[in-house]
Design a protein around this motif. Structure first.
Motif, mmCIF file in Angstrom:
data_model
loop_
_atom_site.group_PDB
_atom_site.id
_atom_site.type_symbol
_atom_site.label_atom_id
_atom_site.label_comp_id
_atom_site.label_asym_id
_atom_site.label_seq_id
_atom_site.Cartn_x
_atom_site.Cartn_y
_atom_site.Cartn_z
ATOM 1 N N GLN A 125 8.291 -1.544 -54.237
ATOM 2 C CA GLN A 125 8.594 -1.731 -55.415
ATOM 3 C C GLN A 125 10.302 -2.183 -55.227
ATOM 4 O OE1 GLN A 125 7.080 0.959 -58.366
ATOM 5 N NE2 GLN A 125 5.279 -0.053 -57.949
ATOM 6 N N LEU A 126 11.051 -2.830 -54.601
ATOM 7 C CA LEU A 126 12.247 -3.130 -54.183
ATOM 8 C C LEU A 126 12.073 -4.791 -53.755
ATOM 9 C CD1 LEU A 126 13.675 -0.093 -51.974
ATOM 10 C CD2 LEU A 126 14.271 -0.693 -54.063
ATOM 11 N N ASP A 178 13.608 -6.641 -55.479
ATOM 12 C CA ASP A 178 15.057 -7.093 -56.339
ATOM 13 C C ASP A 178 16.124 -7.057 -54.639
ATOM 14 O OD1 ASP A 178 12.868 -8.652 -57.985
ATOM 15 O OD2 ASP A 178 13.423 -7.341 -59.443
ATOM 16 N N PHE A 179 15.615 -6.185 -54.518
ATOM 17 C CA PHE A 179 16.584 -5.287 -53.810
ATOM 18 C C PHE A 179 16.841 -5.564 -52.148
ATOM 19 C CE2 PHE A 179 16.634 -2.786 -57.468
ATOM 20 C CZ PHE A 179 17.424 -2.823 -57.303
ATOM 21 N N HIS A 227 20.610 -6.783 -51.336
ATOM 22 C CA HIS A 227 21.074 -5.136 -51.095
ATOM 23 C C HIS A 227 22.166 -4.543 -49.423
ATOM 24 C CE1 HIS A 227 20.570 -5.839 -55.510
ATOM 25 N NE2 HIS A 227 21.175 -4.674 -55.844
ATOM 26 N N MET A 250 15.680 5.518 -53.228
ATOM 27 C CA MET A 250 15.490 3.708 -52.702
ATOM 28 C C MET A 250 15.332 3.843 -51.065
ATOM 29 S SD MET A 250 17.232 2.598 -56.225
ATOM 30 C CE MET A 250 17.290 0.362 -56.086
#
Ligand SMILES: Nc1ncnc2c1ncn2[C@@H]1O[C@H](COP(=O)(O)OP(=O)(O)OP(=O)(O)O)[C@@H](O)[C@H]1O
Ligand SMILES: [Mg+2]
Lengths: 307, 254
Positions: B125-126, B128-129, B132, B141
């Protein structure tokens, strides 16, 4: 992507970073000049002579130094002192840069050998340290002599002398950097069955880069010093070493020339270090002090994780 | 064939008067796809046992096999995904590049790496990251990135050493839910070291209780609670009974 996002709420009122540091540099320079002239003025007025007598023969006026820079170096000569010093600085920088490159490569190579083999580190490190306690003044004439025997250009010999001062900080810092990843990082690489070379390329060297750049900045200044000192026994007439020596011997008659030469030598070092800082900024992704992720997307993701 | 077979394994650190007998006569067999927790007092050799299985340390006695291979062979055929208490992400790499690291080392093509990394980041569930950097993520995270990285090359065995030990209670429970969800989808064998009794009971099918000095297995508690386990499980009577059973097993050998 990084720099722009920092404290957006103060961005509007602040000058850009480079302009601010330039202004500070100029302000501090102005302050130093003021201190110099202030000392001369006050000590003259009060009749003090300790620690330095405020006479023009030992402490020339700042404007006299600037004037000397833009006057012909010799009576009736055509080139102004600044051009002569600039050419000497370029000549010396060429030696320094070559010495720096040789020293950096040797220094890095030694660090890699040491990190690979603790036995090599234990047995060779004492020699590496000892090499730096031998005065460069003692080494320089030997290198010049050997280079002369082999018909190498003198400036190459000077570069080698300069590299002698350069490699040490690189070895020490690079070794520290190569050893900086936590043991679990190496265990991860081991669990991927990475080869030693892969571990070096993907983990150790990137981790060591900030350390290496710190060392390179130290080495850059050391390499200029090494080149200047190396020029003396080499008897090279075109570099800063000879110029500094000449102006030092005529200090009592024309002190402003020595000060001018010192300033140009310092500038050469500053330019060198600035170039390395620029390379560092392009290569190393600095970990910023300020938290920069957009707070909203962060909390969304965290909540999604919990829900 | 068991996924992991440990027979009469012992481990002594050092020699002479200063030596430490970390593990003694360990026997443990783990079926393929099983979720097993190791629990015990600090210093009882849980991490050491995990390192022996993962070929990070050699045993001083006994034998280990992983899917019929020696631990060394298993490591060379990339059977292990490891997650430690510290996420140990590489600061200079983006989240995506961190997940791609093992694939890069294993020589996967760029397309395959990108696809796998996207898939793994979605899984934890990352999604979108990916762009980063590690320092921009919270501890939980970061740990999820570490799990994505460990799963990216589809290892058959997941070795986890207190992966949630540094997280706060809320994040920790969320991570446990997520780990179970991932495990049920991928059905990998997991060995999970923890200090938390509820964590061991909530996650695993079997909880291995160890005692100190020298470290040995004193009890294996079967946790026959049904999967999927969720919030209701945590409040279930049978969950509490199992927690009590493990706690008492730990006390017996104090
Ligand atoms: N590399 C080592 N050298 C010497 N002794 C070690 C080493 N690693 C572990 N030990 C010893 O072995 C014993 C078991 O250590 P281990 O780290 O496996 O315990 P643990 O159960 O994981 O503890 P914790 O719960 O605190 O993580 C300890 O007594 C420790 O001091
Ligand atoms: Mg441990």
């Amino acid at each position: 992507m990084v720099a722009g996002a920092v404290d957006t709420w103060t961005e509007g009122r602040r000058l850009p970073q480079w302009l601010r540091s330039t202004l500070w540099f100029v302000a501090i320079l102005g302050f130093l000049l003021l201190m110099w002239e202030g000392y001369k003025f006050l000590w003259t007025e009060m009749g003090w002579s300790w620690p330095v007598r405020p006479i023009n023969r030992s402490m020339p006026h700042t404007w006299d130094i600037v004037d000397a820079l833009f006057s012909p170096a010799r009576r009736g000569g055509s080139d102004i002192l600044l051009v002569i010093l600039g050419e000497a600085a370029l000549f010396t920088l060429r030696e320094a840069v070559l010495g720096f490159v040789i020293g950096a490569i040797v220094g890095f190579f030694l660090a890699v050998v040491f990190v690979r083999s603790p036995l090599a580190e234990r047995s060779l490190m004492p020699y590496v340290v000892a090499s730096q306690t031998v005065p460069i003044i003692a080494i320089a004439p030997m290198v010049v002599l050997w280079a002369g025997r082999n018909d190498w250009p003198q400036w190459i010999a000077v570069a080698f002398i300069s590299s002698y001062l350069t490699f040490f900080p690189v070895t020490i810092n690079a070794l520290r950097g190569l050893q900086s990843p936590p043991p679990t990082a190496s265990e991860l690489m081991r669990s991927y069955a990475a080869t030693p070379n892969q571990e070096l390329r993907k983990l150790l060297v990137p981790a060591a880069l900030p350390y290496i750049f710190t060392a390179l900045k130290i080495s850059a200044t050391a390499s200029v010093i090494g080149a200047i000192i190396g020029e003396l026994p080499a008897g090279l007439p075109n570099g800063l070493g000879r110029v500094l020596l000449r102006f030092a011997s005529s200090f009592s008659s024309a002190p402003e020339k020595l000060f001018a030469a010192v300033i140009v030598s310092a500038l050469a070092g500053i330019v060198f270090v600035a170039a390395i800082s620029l390379a560092e900024r392009m290569i190393v992704r600095a970990r910023p002090e300020v938290f920069q992720a957009e707070p909203e997307s962060l909390s969304v993701a965290t909540h999604r994780g919990i829900a | 064939m068991s996924a992991v077979d440990i027979r009469g394994v012992s481990k002594v650190f050092g020699s002479g008067p200063g030596q430490v007998e970390a593990l003694k006569d360990i026997d443990l067999s783990i079926e393929s796809g099983q979720f097993v927790s190791l629990i015990g007092p600090s210093g009882c050799g849980k991490s050491t046992l995990l390192r022996l299985v993962g070929d990070l340390l050699p045993p001083t006695g006994g034998s280990l096999t992983v899917a019929g291979k020696t631990p060394h062979e298993a490591r060379l055929s990339r059977d292990y995904g490891m997650v430690f208490q510290q996420a140990t992400l590489l600061d200079w790499r983006s989240v995506r590049a961190n997940v791609e690291l093992p694939l890069e080392i294993m020589g996967a093509s760029a397309d395959e790496r990108t696809a796998r990394a996207e898939e793994m980041l979605e899984l934890v569930q990352l999604g979108d990251f990916g762009g980063h950097y590690p320092w921009q993520l919270s501890g939980g995270m970061q740990q999820r990135v570490a799990i994505a990285r460990a799963l990216s090359f589809k290892p058959s065995l997941l070795l986890m050493d207190e992966p949630f030990g540094a997280l706060d209670e809320m994040t920790r429970e969320a991570m446990q839910d997520e780990l179970l969800r991932i495990w049920e989808r991928s059905k990998r064998t997991v060995i999970f070291v923890t200090h938390s009794i509820p964590e061991a009971v909530f996650l695993s099918q079997r909880t291995v209780v160890m005692s100190r000095r020298p470290g040995r297995i004193t009890r294996i508690v079967d946790i026959d609670l049904p999967y999927p386990r969720d919030e209701d499980t945590r409040e279930d009577r049978r969950f509490y009974d199992k927690v009590t059973e493990v706690r008492e097993a730990l006390r017996e050998h104090e």
